[in-house]
Design a protein around this motif. Structure first.
Motif, mmCIF file in Angstrom:
data_model
loop_
_atom_site.group_PDB
_atom_site.id
_atom_site.type_symbol
_atom_site.label_atom_id
_atom_site.label_comp_id
_atom_site.label_asym_id
_atom_site.label_seq_id
_atom_site.Cartn_x
_atom_site.Cartn_y
_atom_site.Cartn_z
ATOM 1 N N ARG A 1 43.231 42.125 23.177
ATOM 2 C CA ARG A 1 42.123 42.187 24.131
ATOM 3 C C ARG A 1 42.187 43.485 24.928
ATOM 4 N N GLY A 2 41.100 44.240 24.908
ATOM 5 C CA GLY A 2 41.037 45.481 25.658
ATOM 6 C C GLY A 2 41.557 46.667 24.874
ATOM 7 N N ASP B 1 39.553 45.547 19.134
ATOM 8 C CA ASP B 1 39.480 45.049 20.506
ATOM 9 C C ASP B 1 38.672 43.749 20.498
ATOM 10 N N SER B 2 39.343 42.627 20.717
ATOM 11 C CA SER B 2 38.667 41.332 20.626
ATOM 12 C C SER B 2 37.703 41.089 21.777
ATOM 13 N N ARG B 3 37.800 41.875 22.833
ATOM 14 C CA ARG B 3 36.845 41.751 23.931
ATOM 15 C C ARG B 3 35.527 42.447 23.610
ATOM 16 N N SER C 1 41.373 31.478 20.285
ATOM 17 C CA SER C 1 41.397 32.807 19.669
ATOM 18 C C SER C 1 41.757 32.717 18.189
#
Length: 256
Positions: free
Chosen positions: A198-199, A216-218, A244
């Motif tokens: 994330r990020g 980036d999973s966000r 997730s």
């Protein structure tokens, strides 16, 4: 009797406490290890919160142990004083049950777990059965070796048995205690490695560890990004989130 320092849990839910104990003497089939390093694993909470059957208190946690044998018990012939060793989650097996006879020691019917069934590495000296020992090469420090006895074994064995071949796309979810090792192992196995986190802050670290791609999973749909890369043969999910993990499934390729 000589004394040592230890960090123990005196009863379920109690805080860790620093105490002095007598240095233990090895019994038959045991060695005594002068602990030089011990990693901290989330599973140590099992000991603190009594989340594993059979814990007797007080108990010393710690199952990522690296040190040196400083004494041996009766009947120990294959290990010697001064030898560098490690002890992980696997704290010994019986050698007689059906799983042991198949060589599947981690599923032993009488498996012992370090820091749960006997005192672990949160102490200066610990006892361990010889069936729990792994020899450590001279070229690795105790501090580097200790986490490999749990986090390293977990990720290495997962990838080793997953069926991927060199050149296959392997995704590693998370760049934490497990994931940072998984990325390195996957790279050394010859896979194309996609790190997922994330990020953007972990992108540089992931690439330094050996990732060829960073997702980036966000900011993106992870499954779609993996499919753009051809679909993952294996996804090593290390983040402790069912939500997730569910989002990753559609990122698998054919027969992934």
């Amino acid at each position: 009797m000589p004394k040592m320092k230890a960090v123990q849990v005196i009863k379920p839910g109690s805080p860790f406490e620093l105490v002095e104990r007598e240095i233990p003497q090895p019994g038959p089939g045991q060695v005594r290890i002068r602990v030089r390093a011990c990693g901290i694993c989330h599973s140590d909470v099992f000991t603190r919160e009594n989340l594993f059957p059979g814990i007797q208190y007080p108990r010393v946690p710690g199952h990522e142990v690296a040190g040196v044998i400083d004494d041996i018990g009766p009947g120990v012939n294959t290990w010697s004083k001064g030898q560098r060793v490690g002890v992980g989650w696997h704290g010994g097996h019986c050698g007689d049950c059906a799983d042991c006879r198949r060589g599947d020691f981690i599923n032993c019917a009488h498996l012992k777990v370090t820091g749960i069934h006997f005192d672990g590495g949160y102490e200066e000296y610990m006892l361990a059965p010889v069936t729990a020992l792994a020899a450590l090469p001279d070229g690795i420090s105790f501090e580097e070796a200790a986490p490999l006895l749990c986090a390293g074994v977990t990720t290495y064995n997962s990838l080793r048995h997953a069926g991927a071949l060199p050149g296959d796309l392997v995704a590693v979810e998370g760049v934490g205690g497990l994931g940072h090792l998984g990325i390195q192992f996957a790279n050394k196995f010859g896979y194309k490695v996609a790190a997922i986190s994330r990020g953007k802050e972990n992108a540089e670290l992931a690439r330094k560890l050996g990732a060829h791609y960073y997702i980036d999973s966000r900011a993106t749909n992870v499954a779609e990004e993996l499919q753009k890369l051809g679909g993952a043969r294996v996804i090593l999910a290390t983040a402790p989130s069912g939500k997730s993990k569910s989002a990753l499934v559609d990122g698998l390729g054919t027969n992934g």
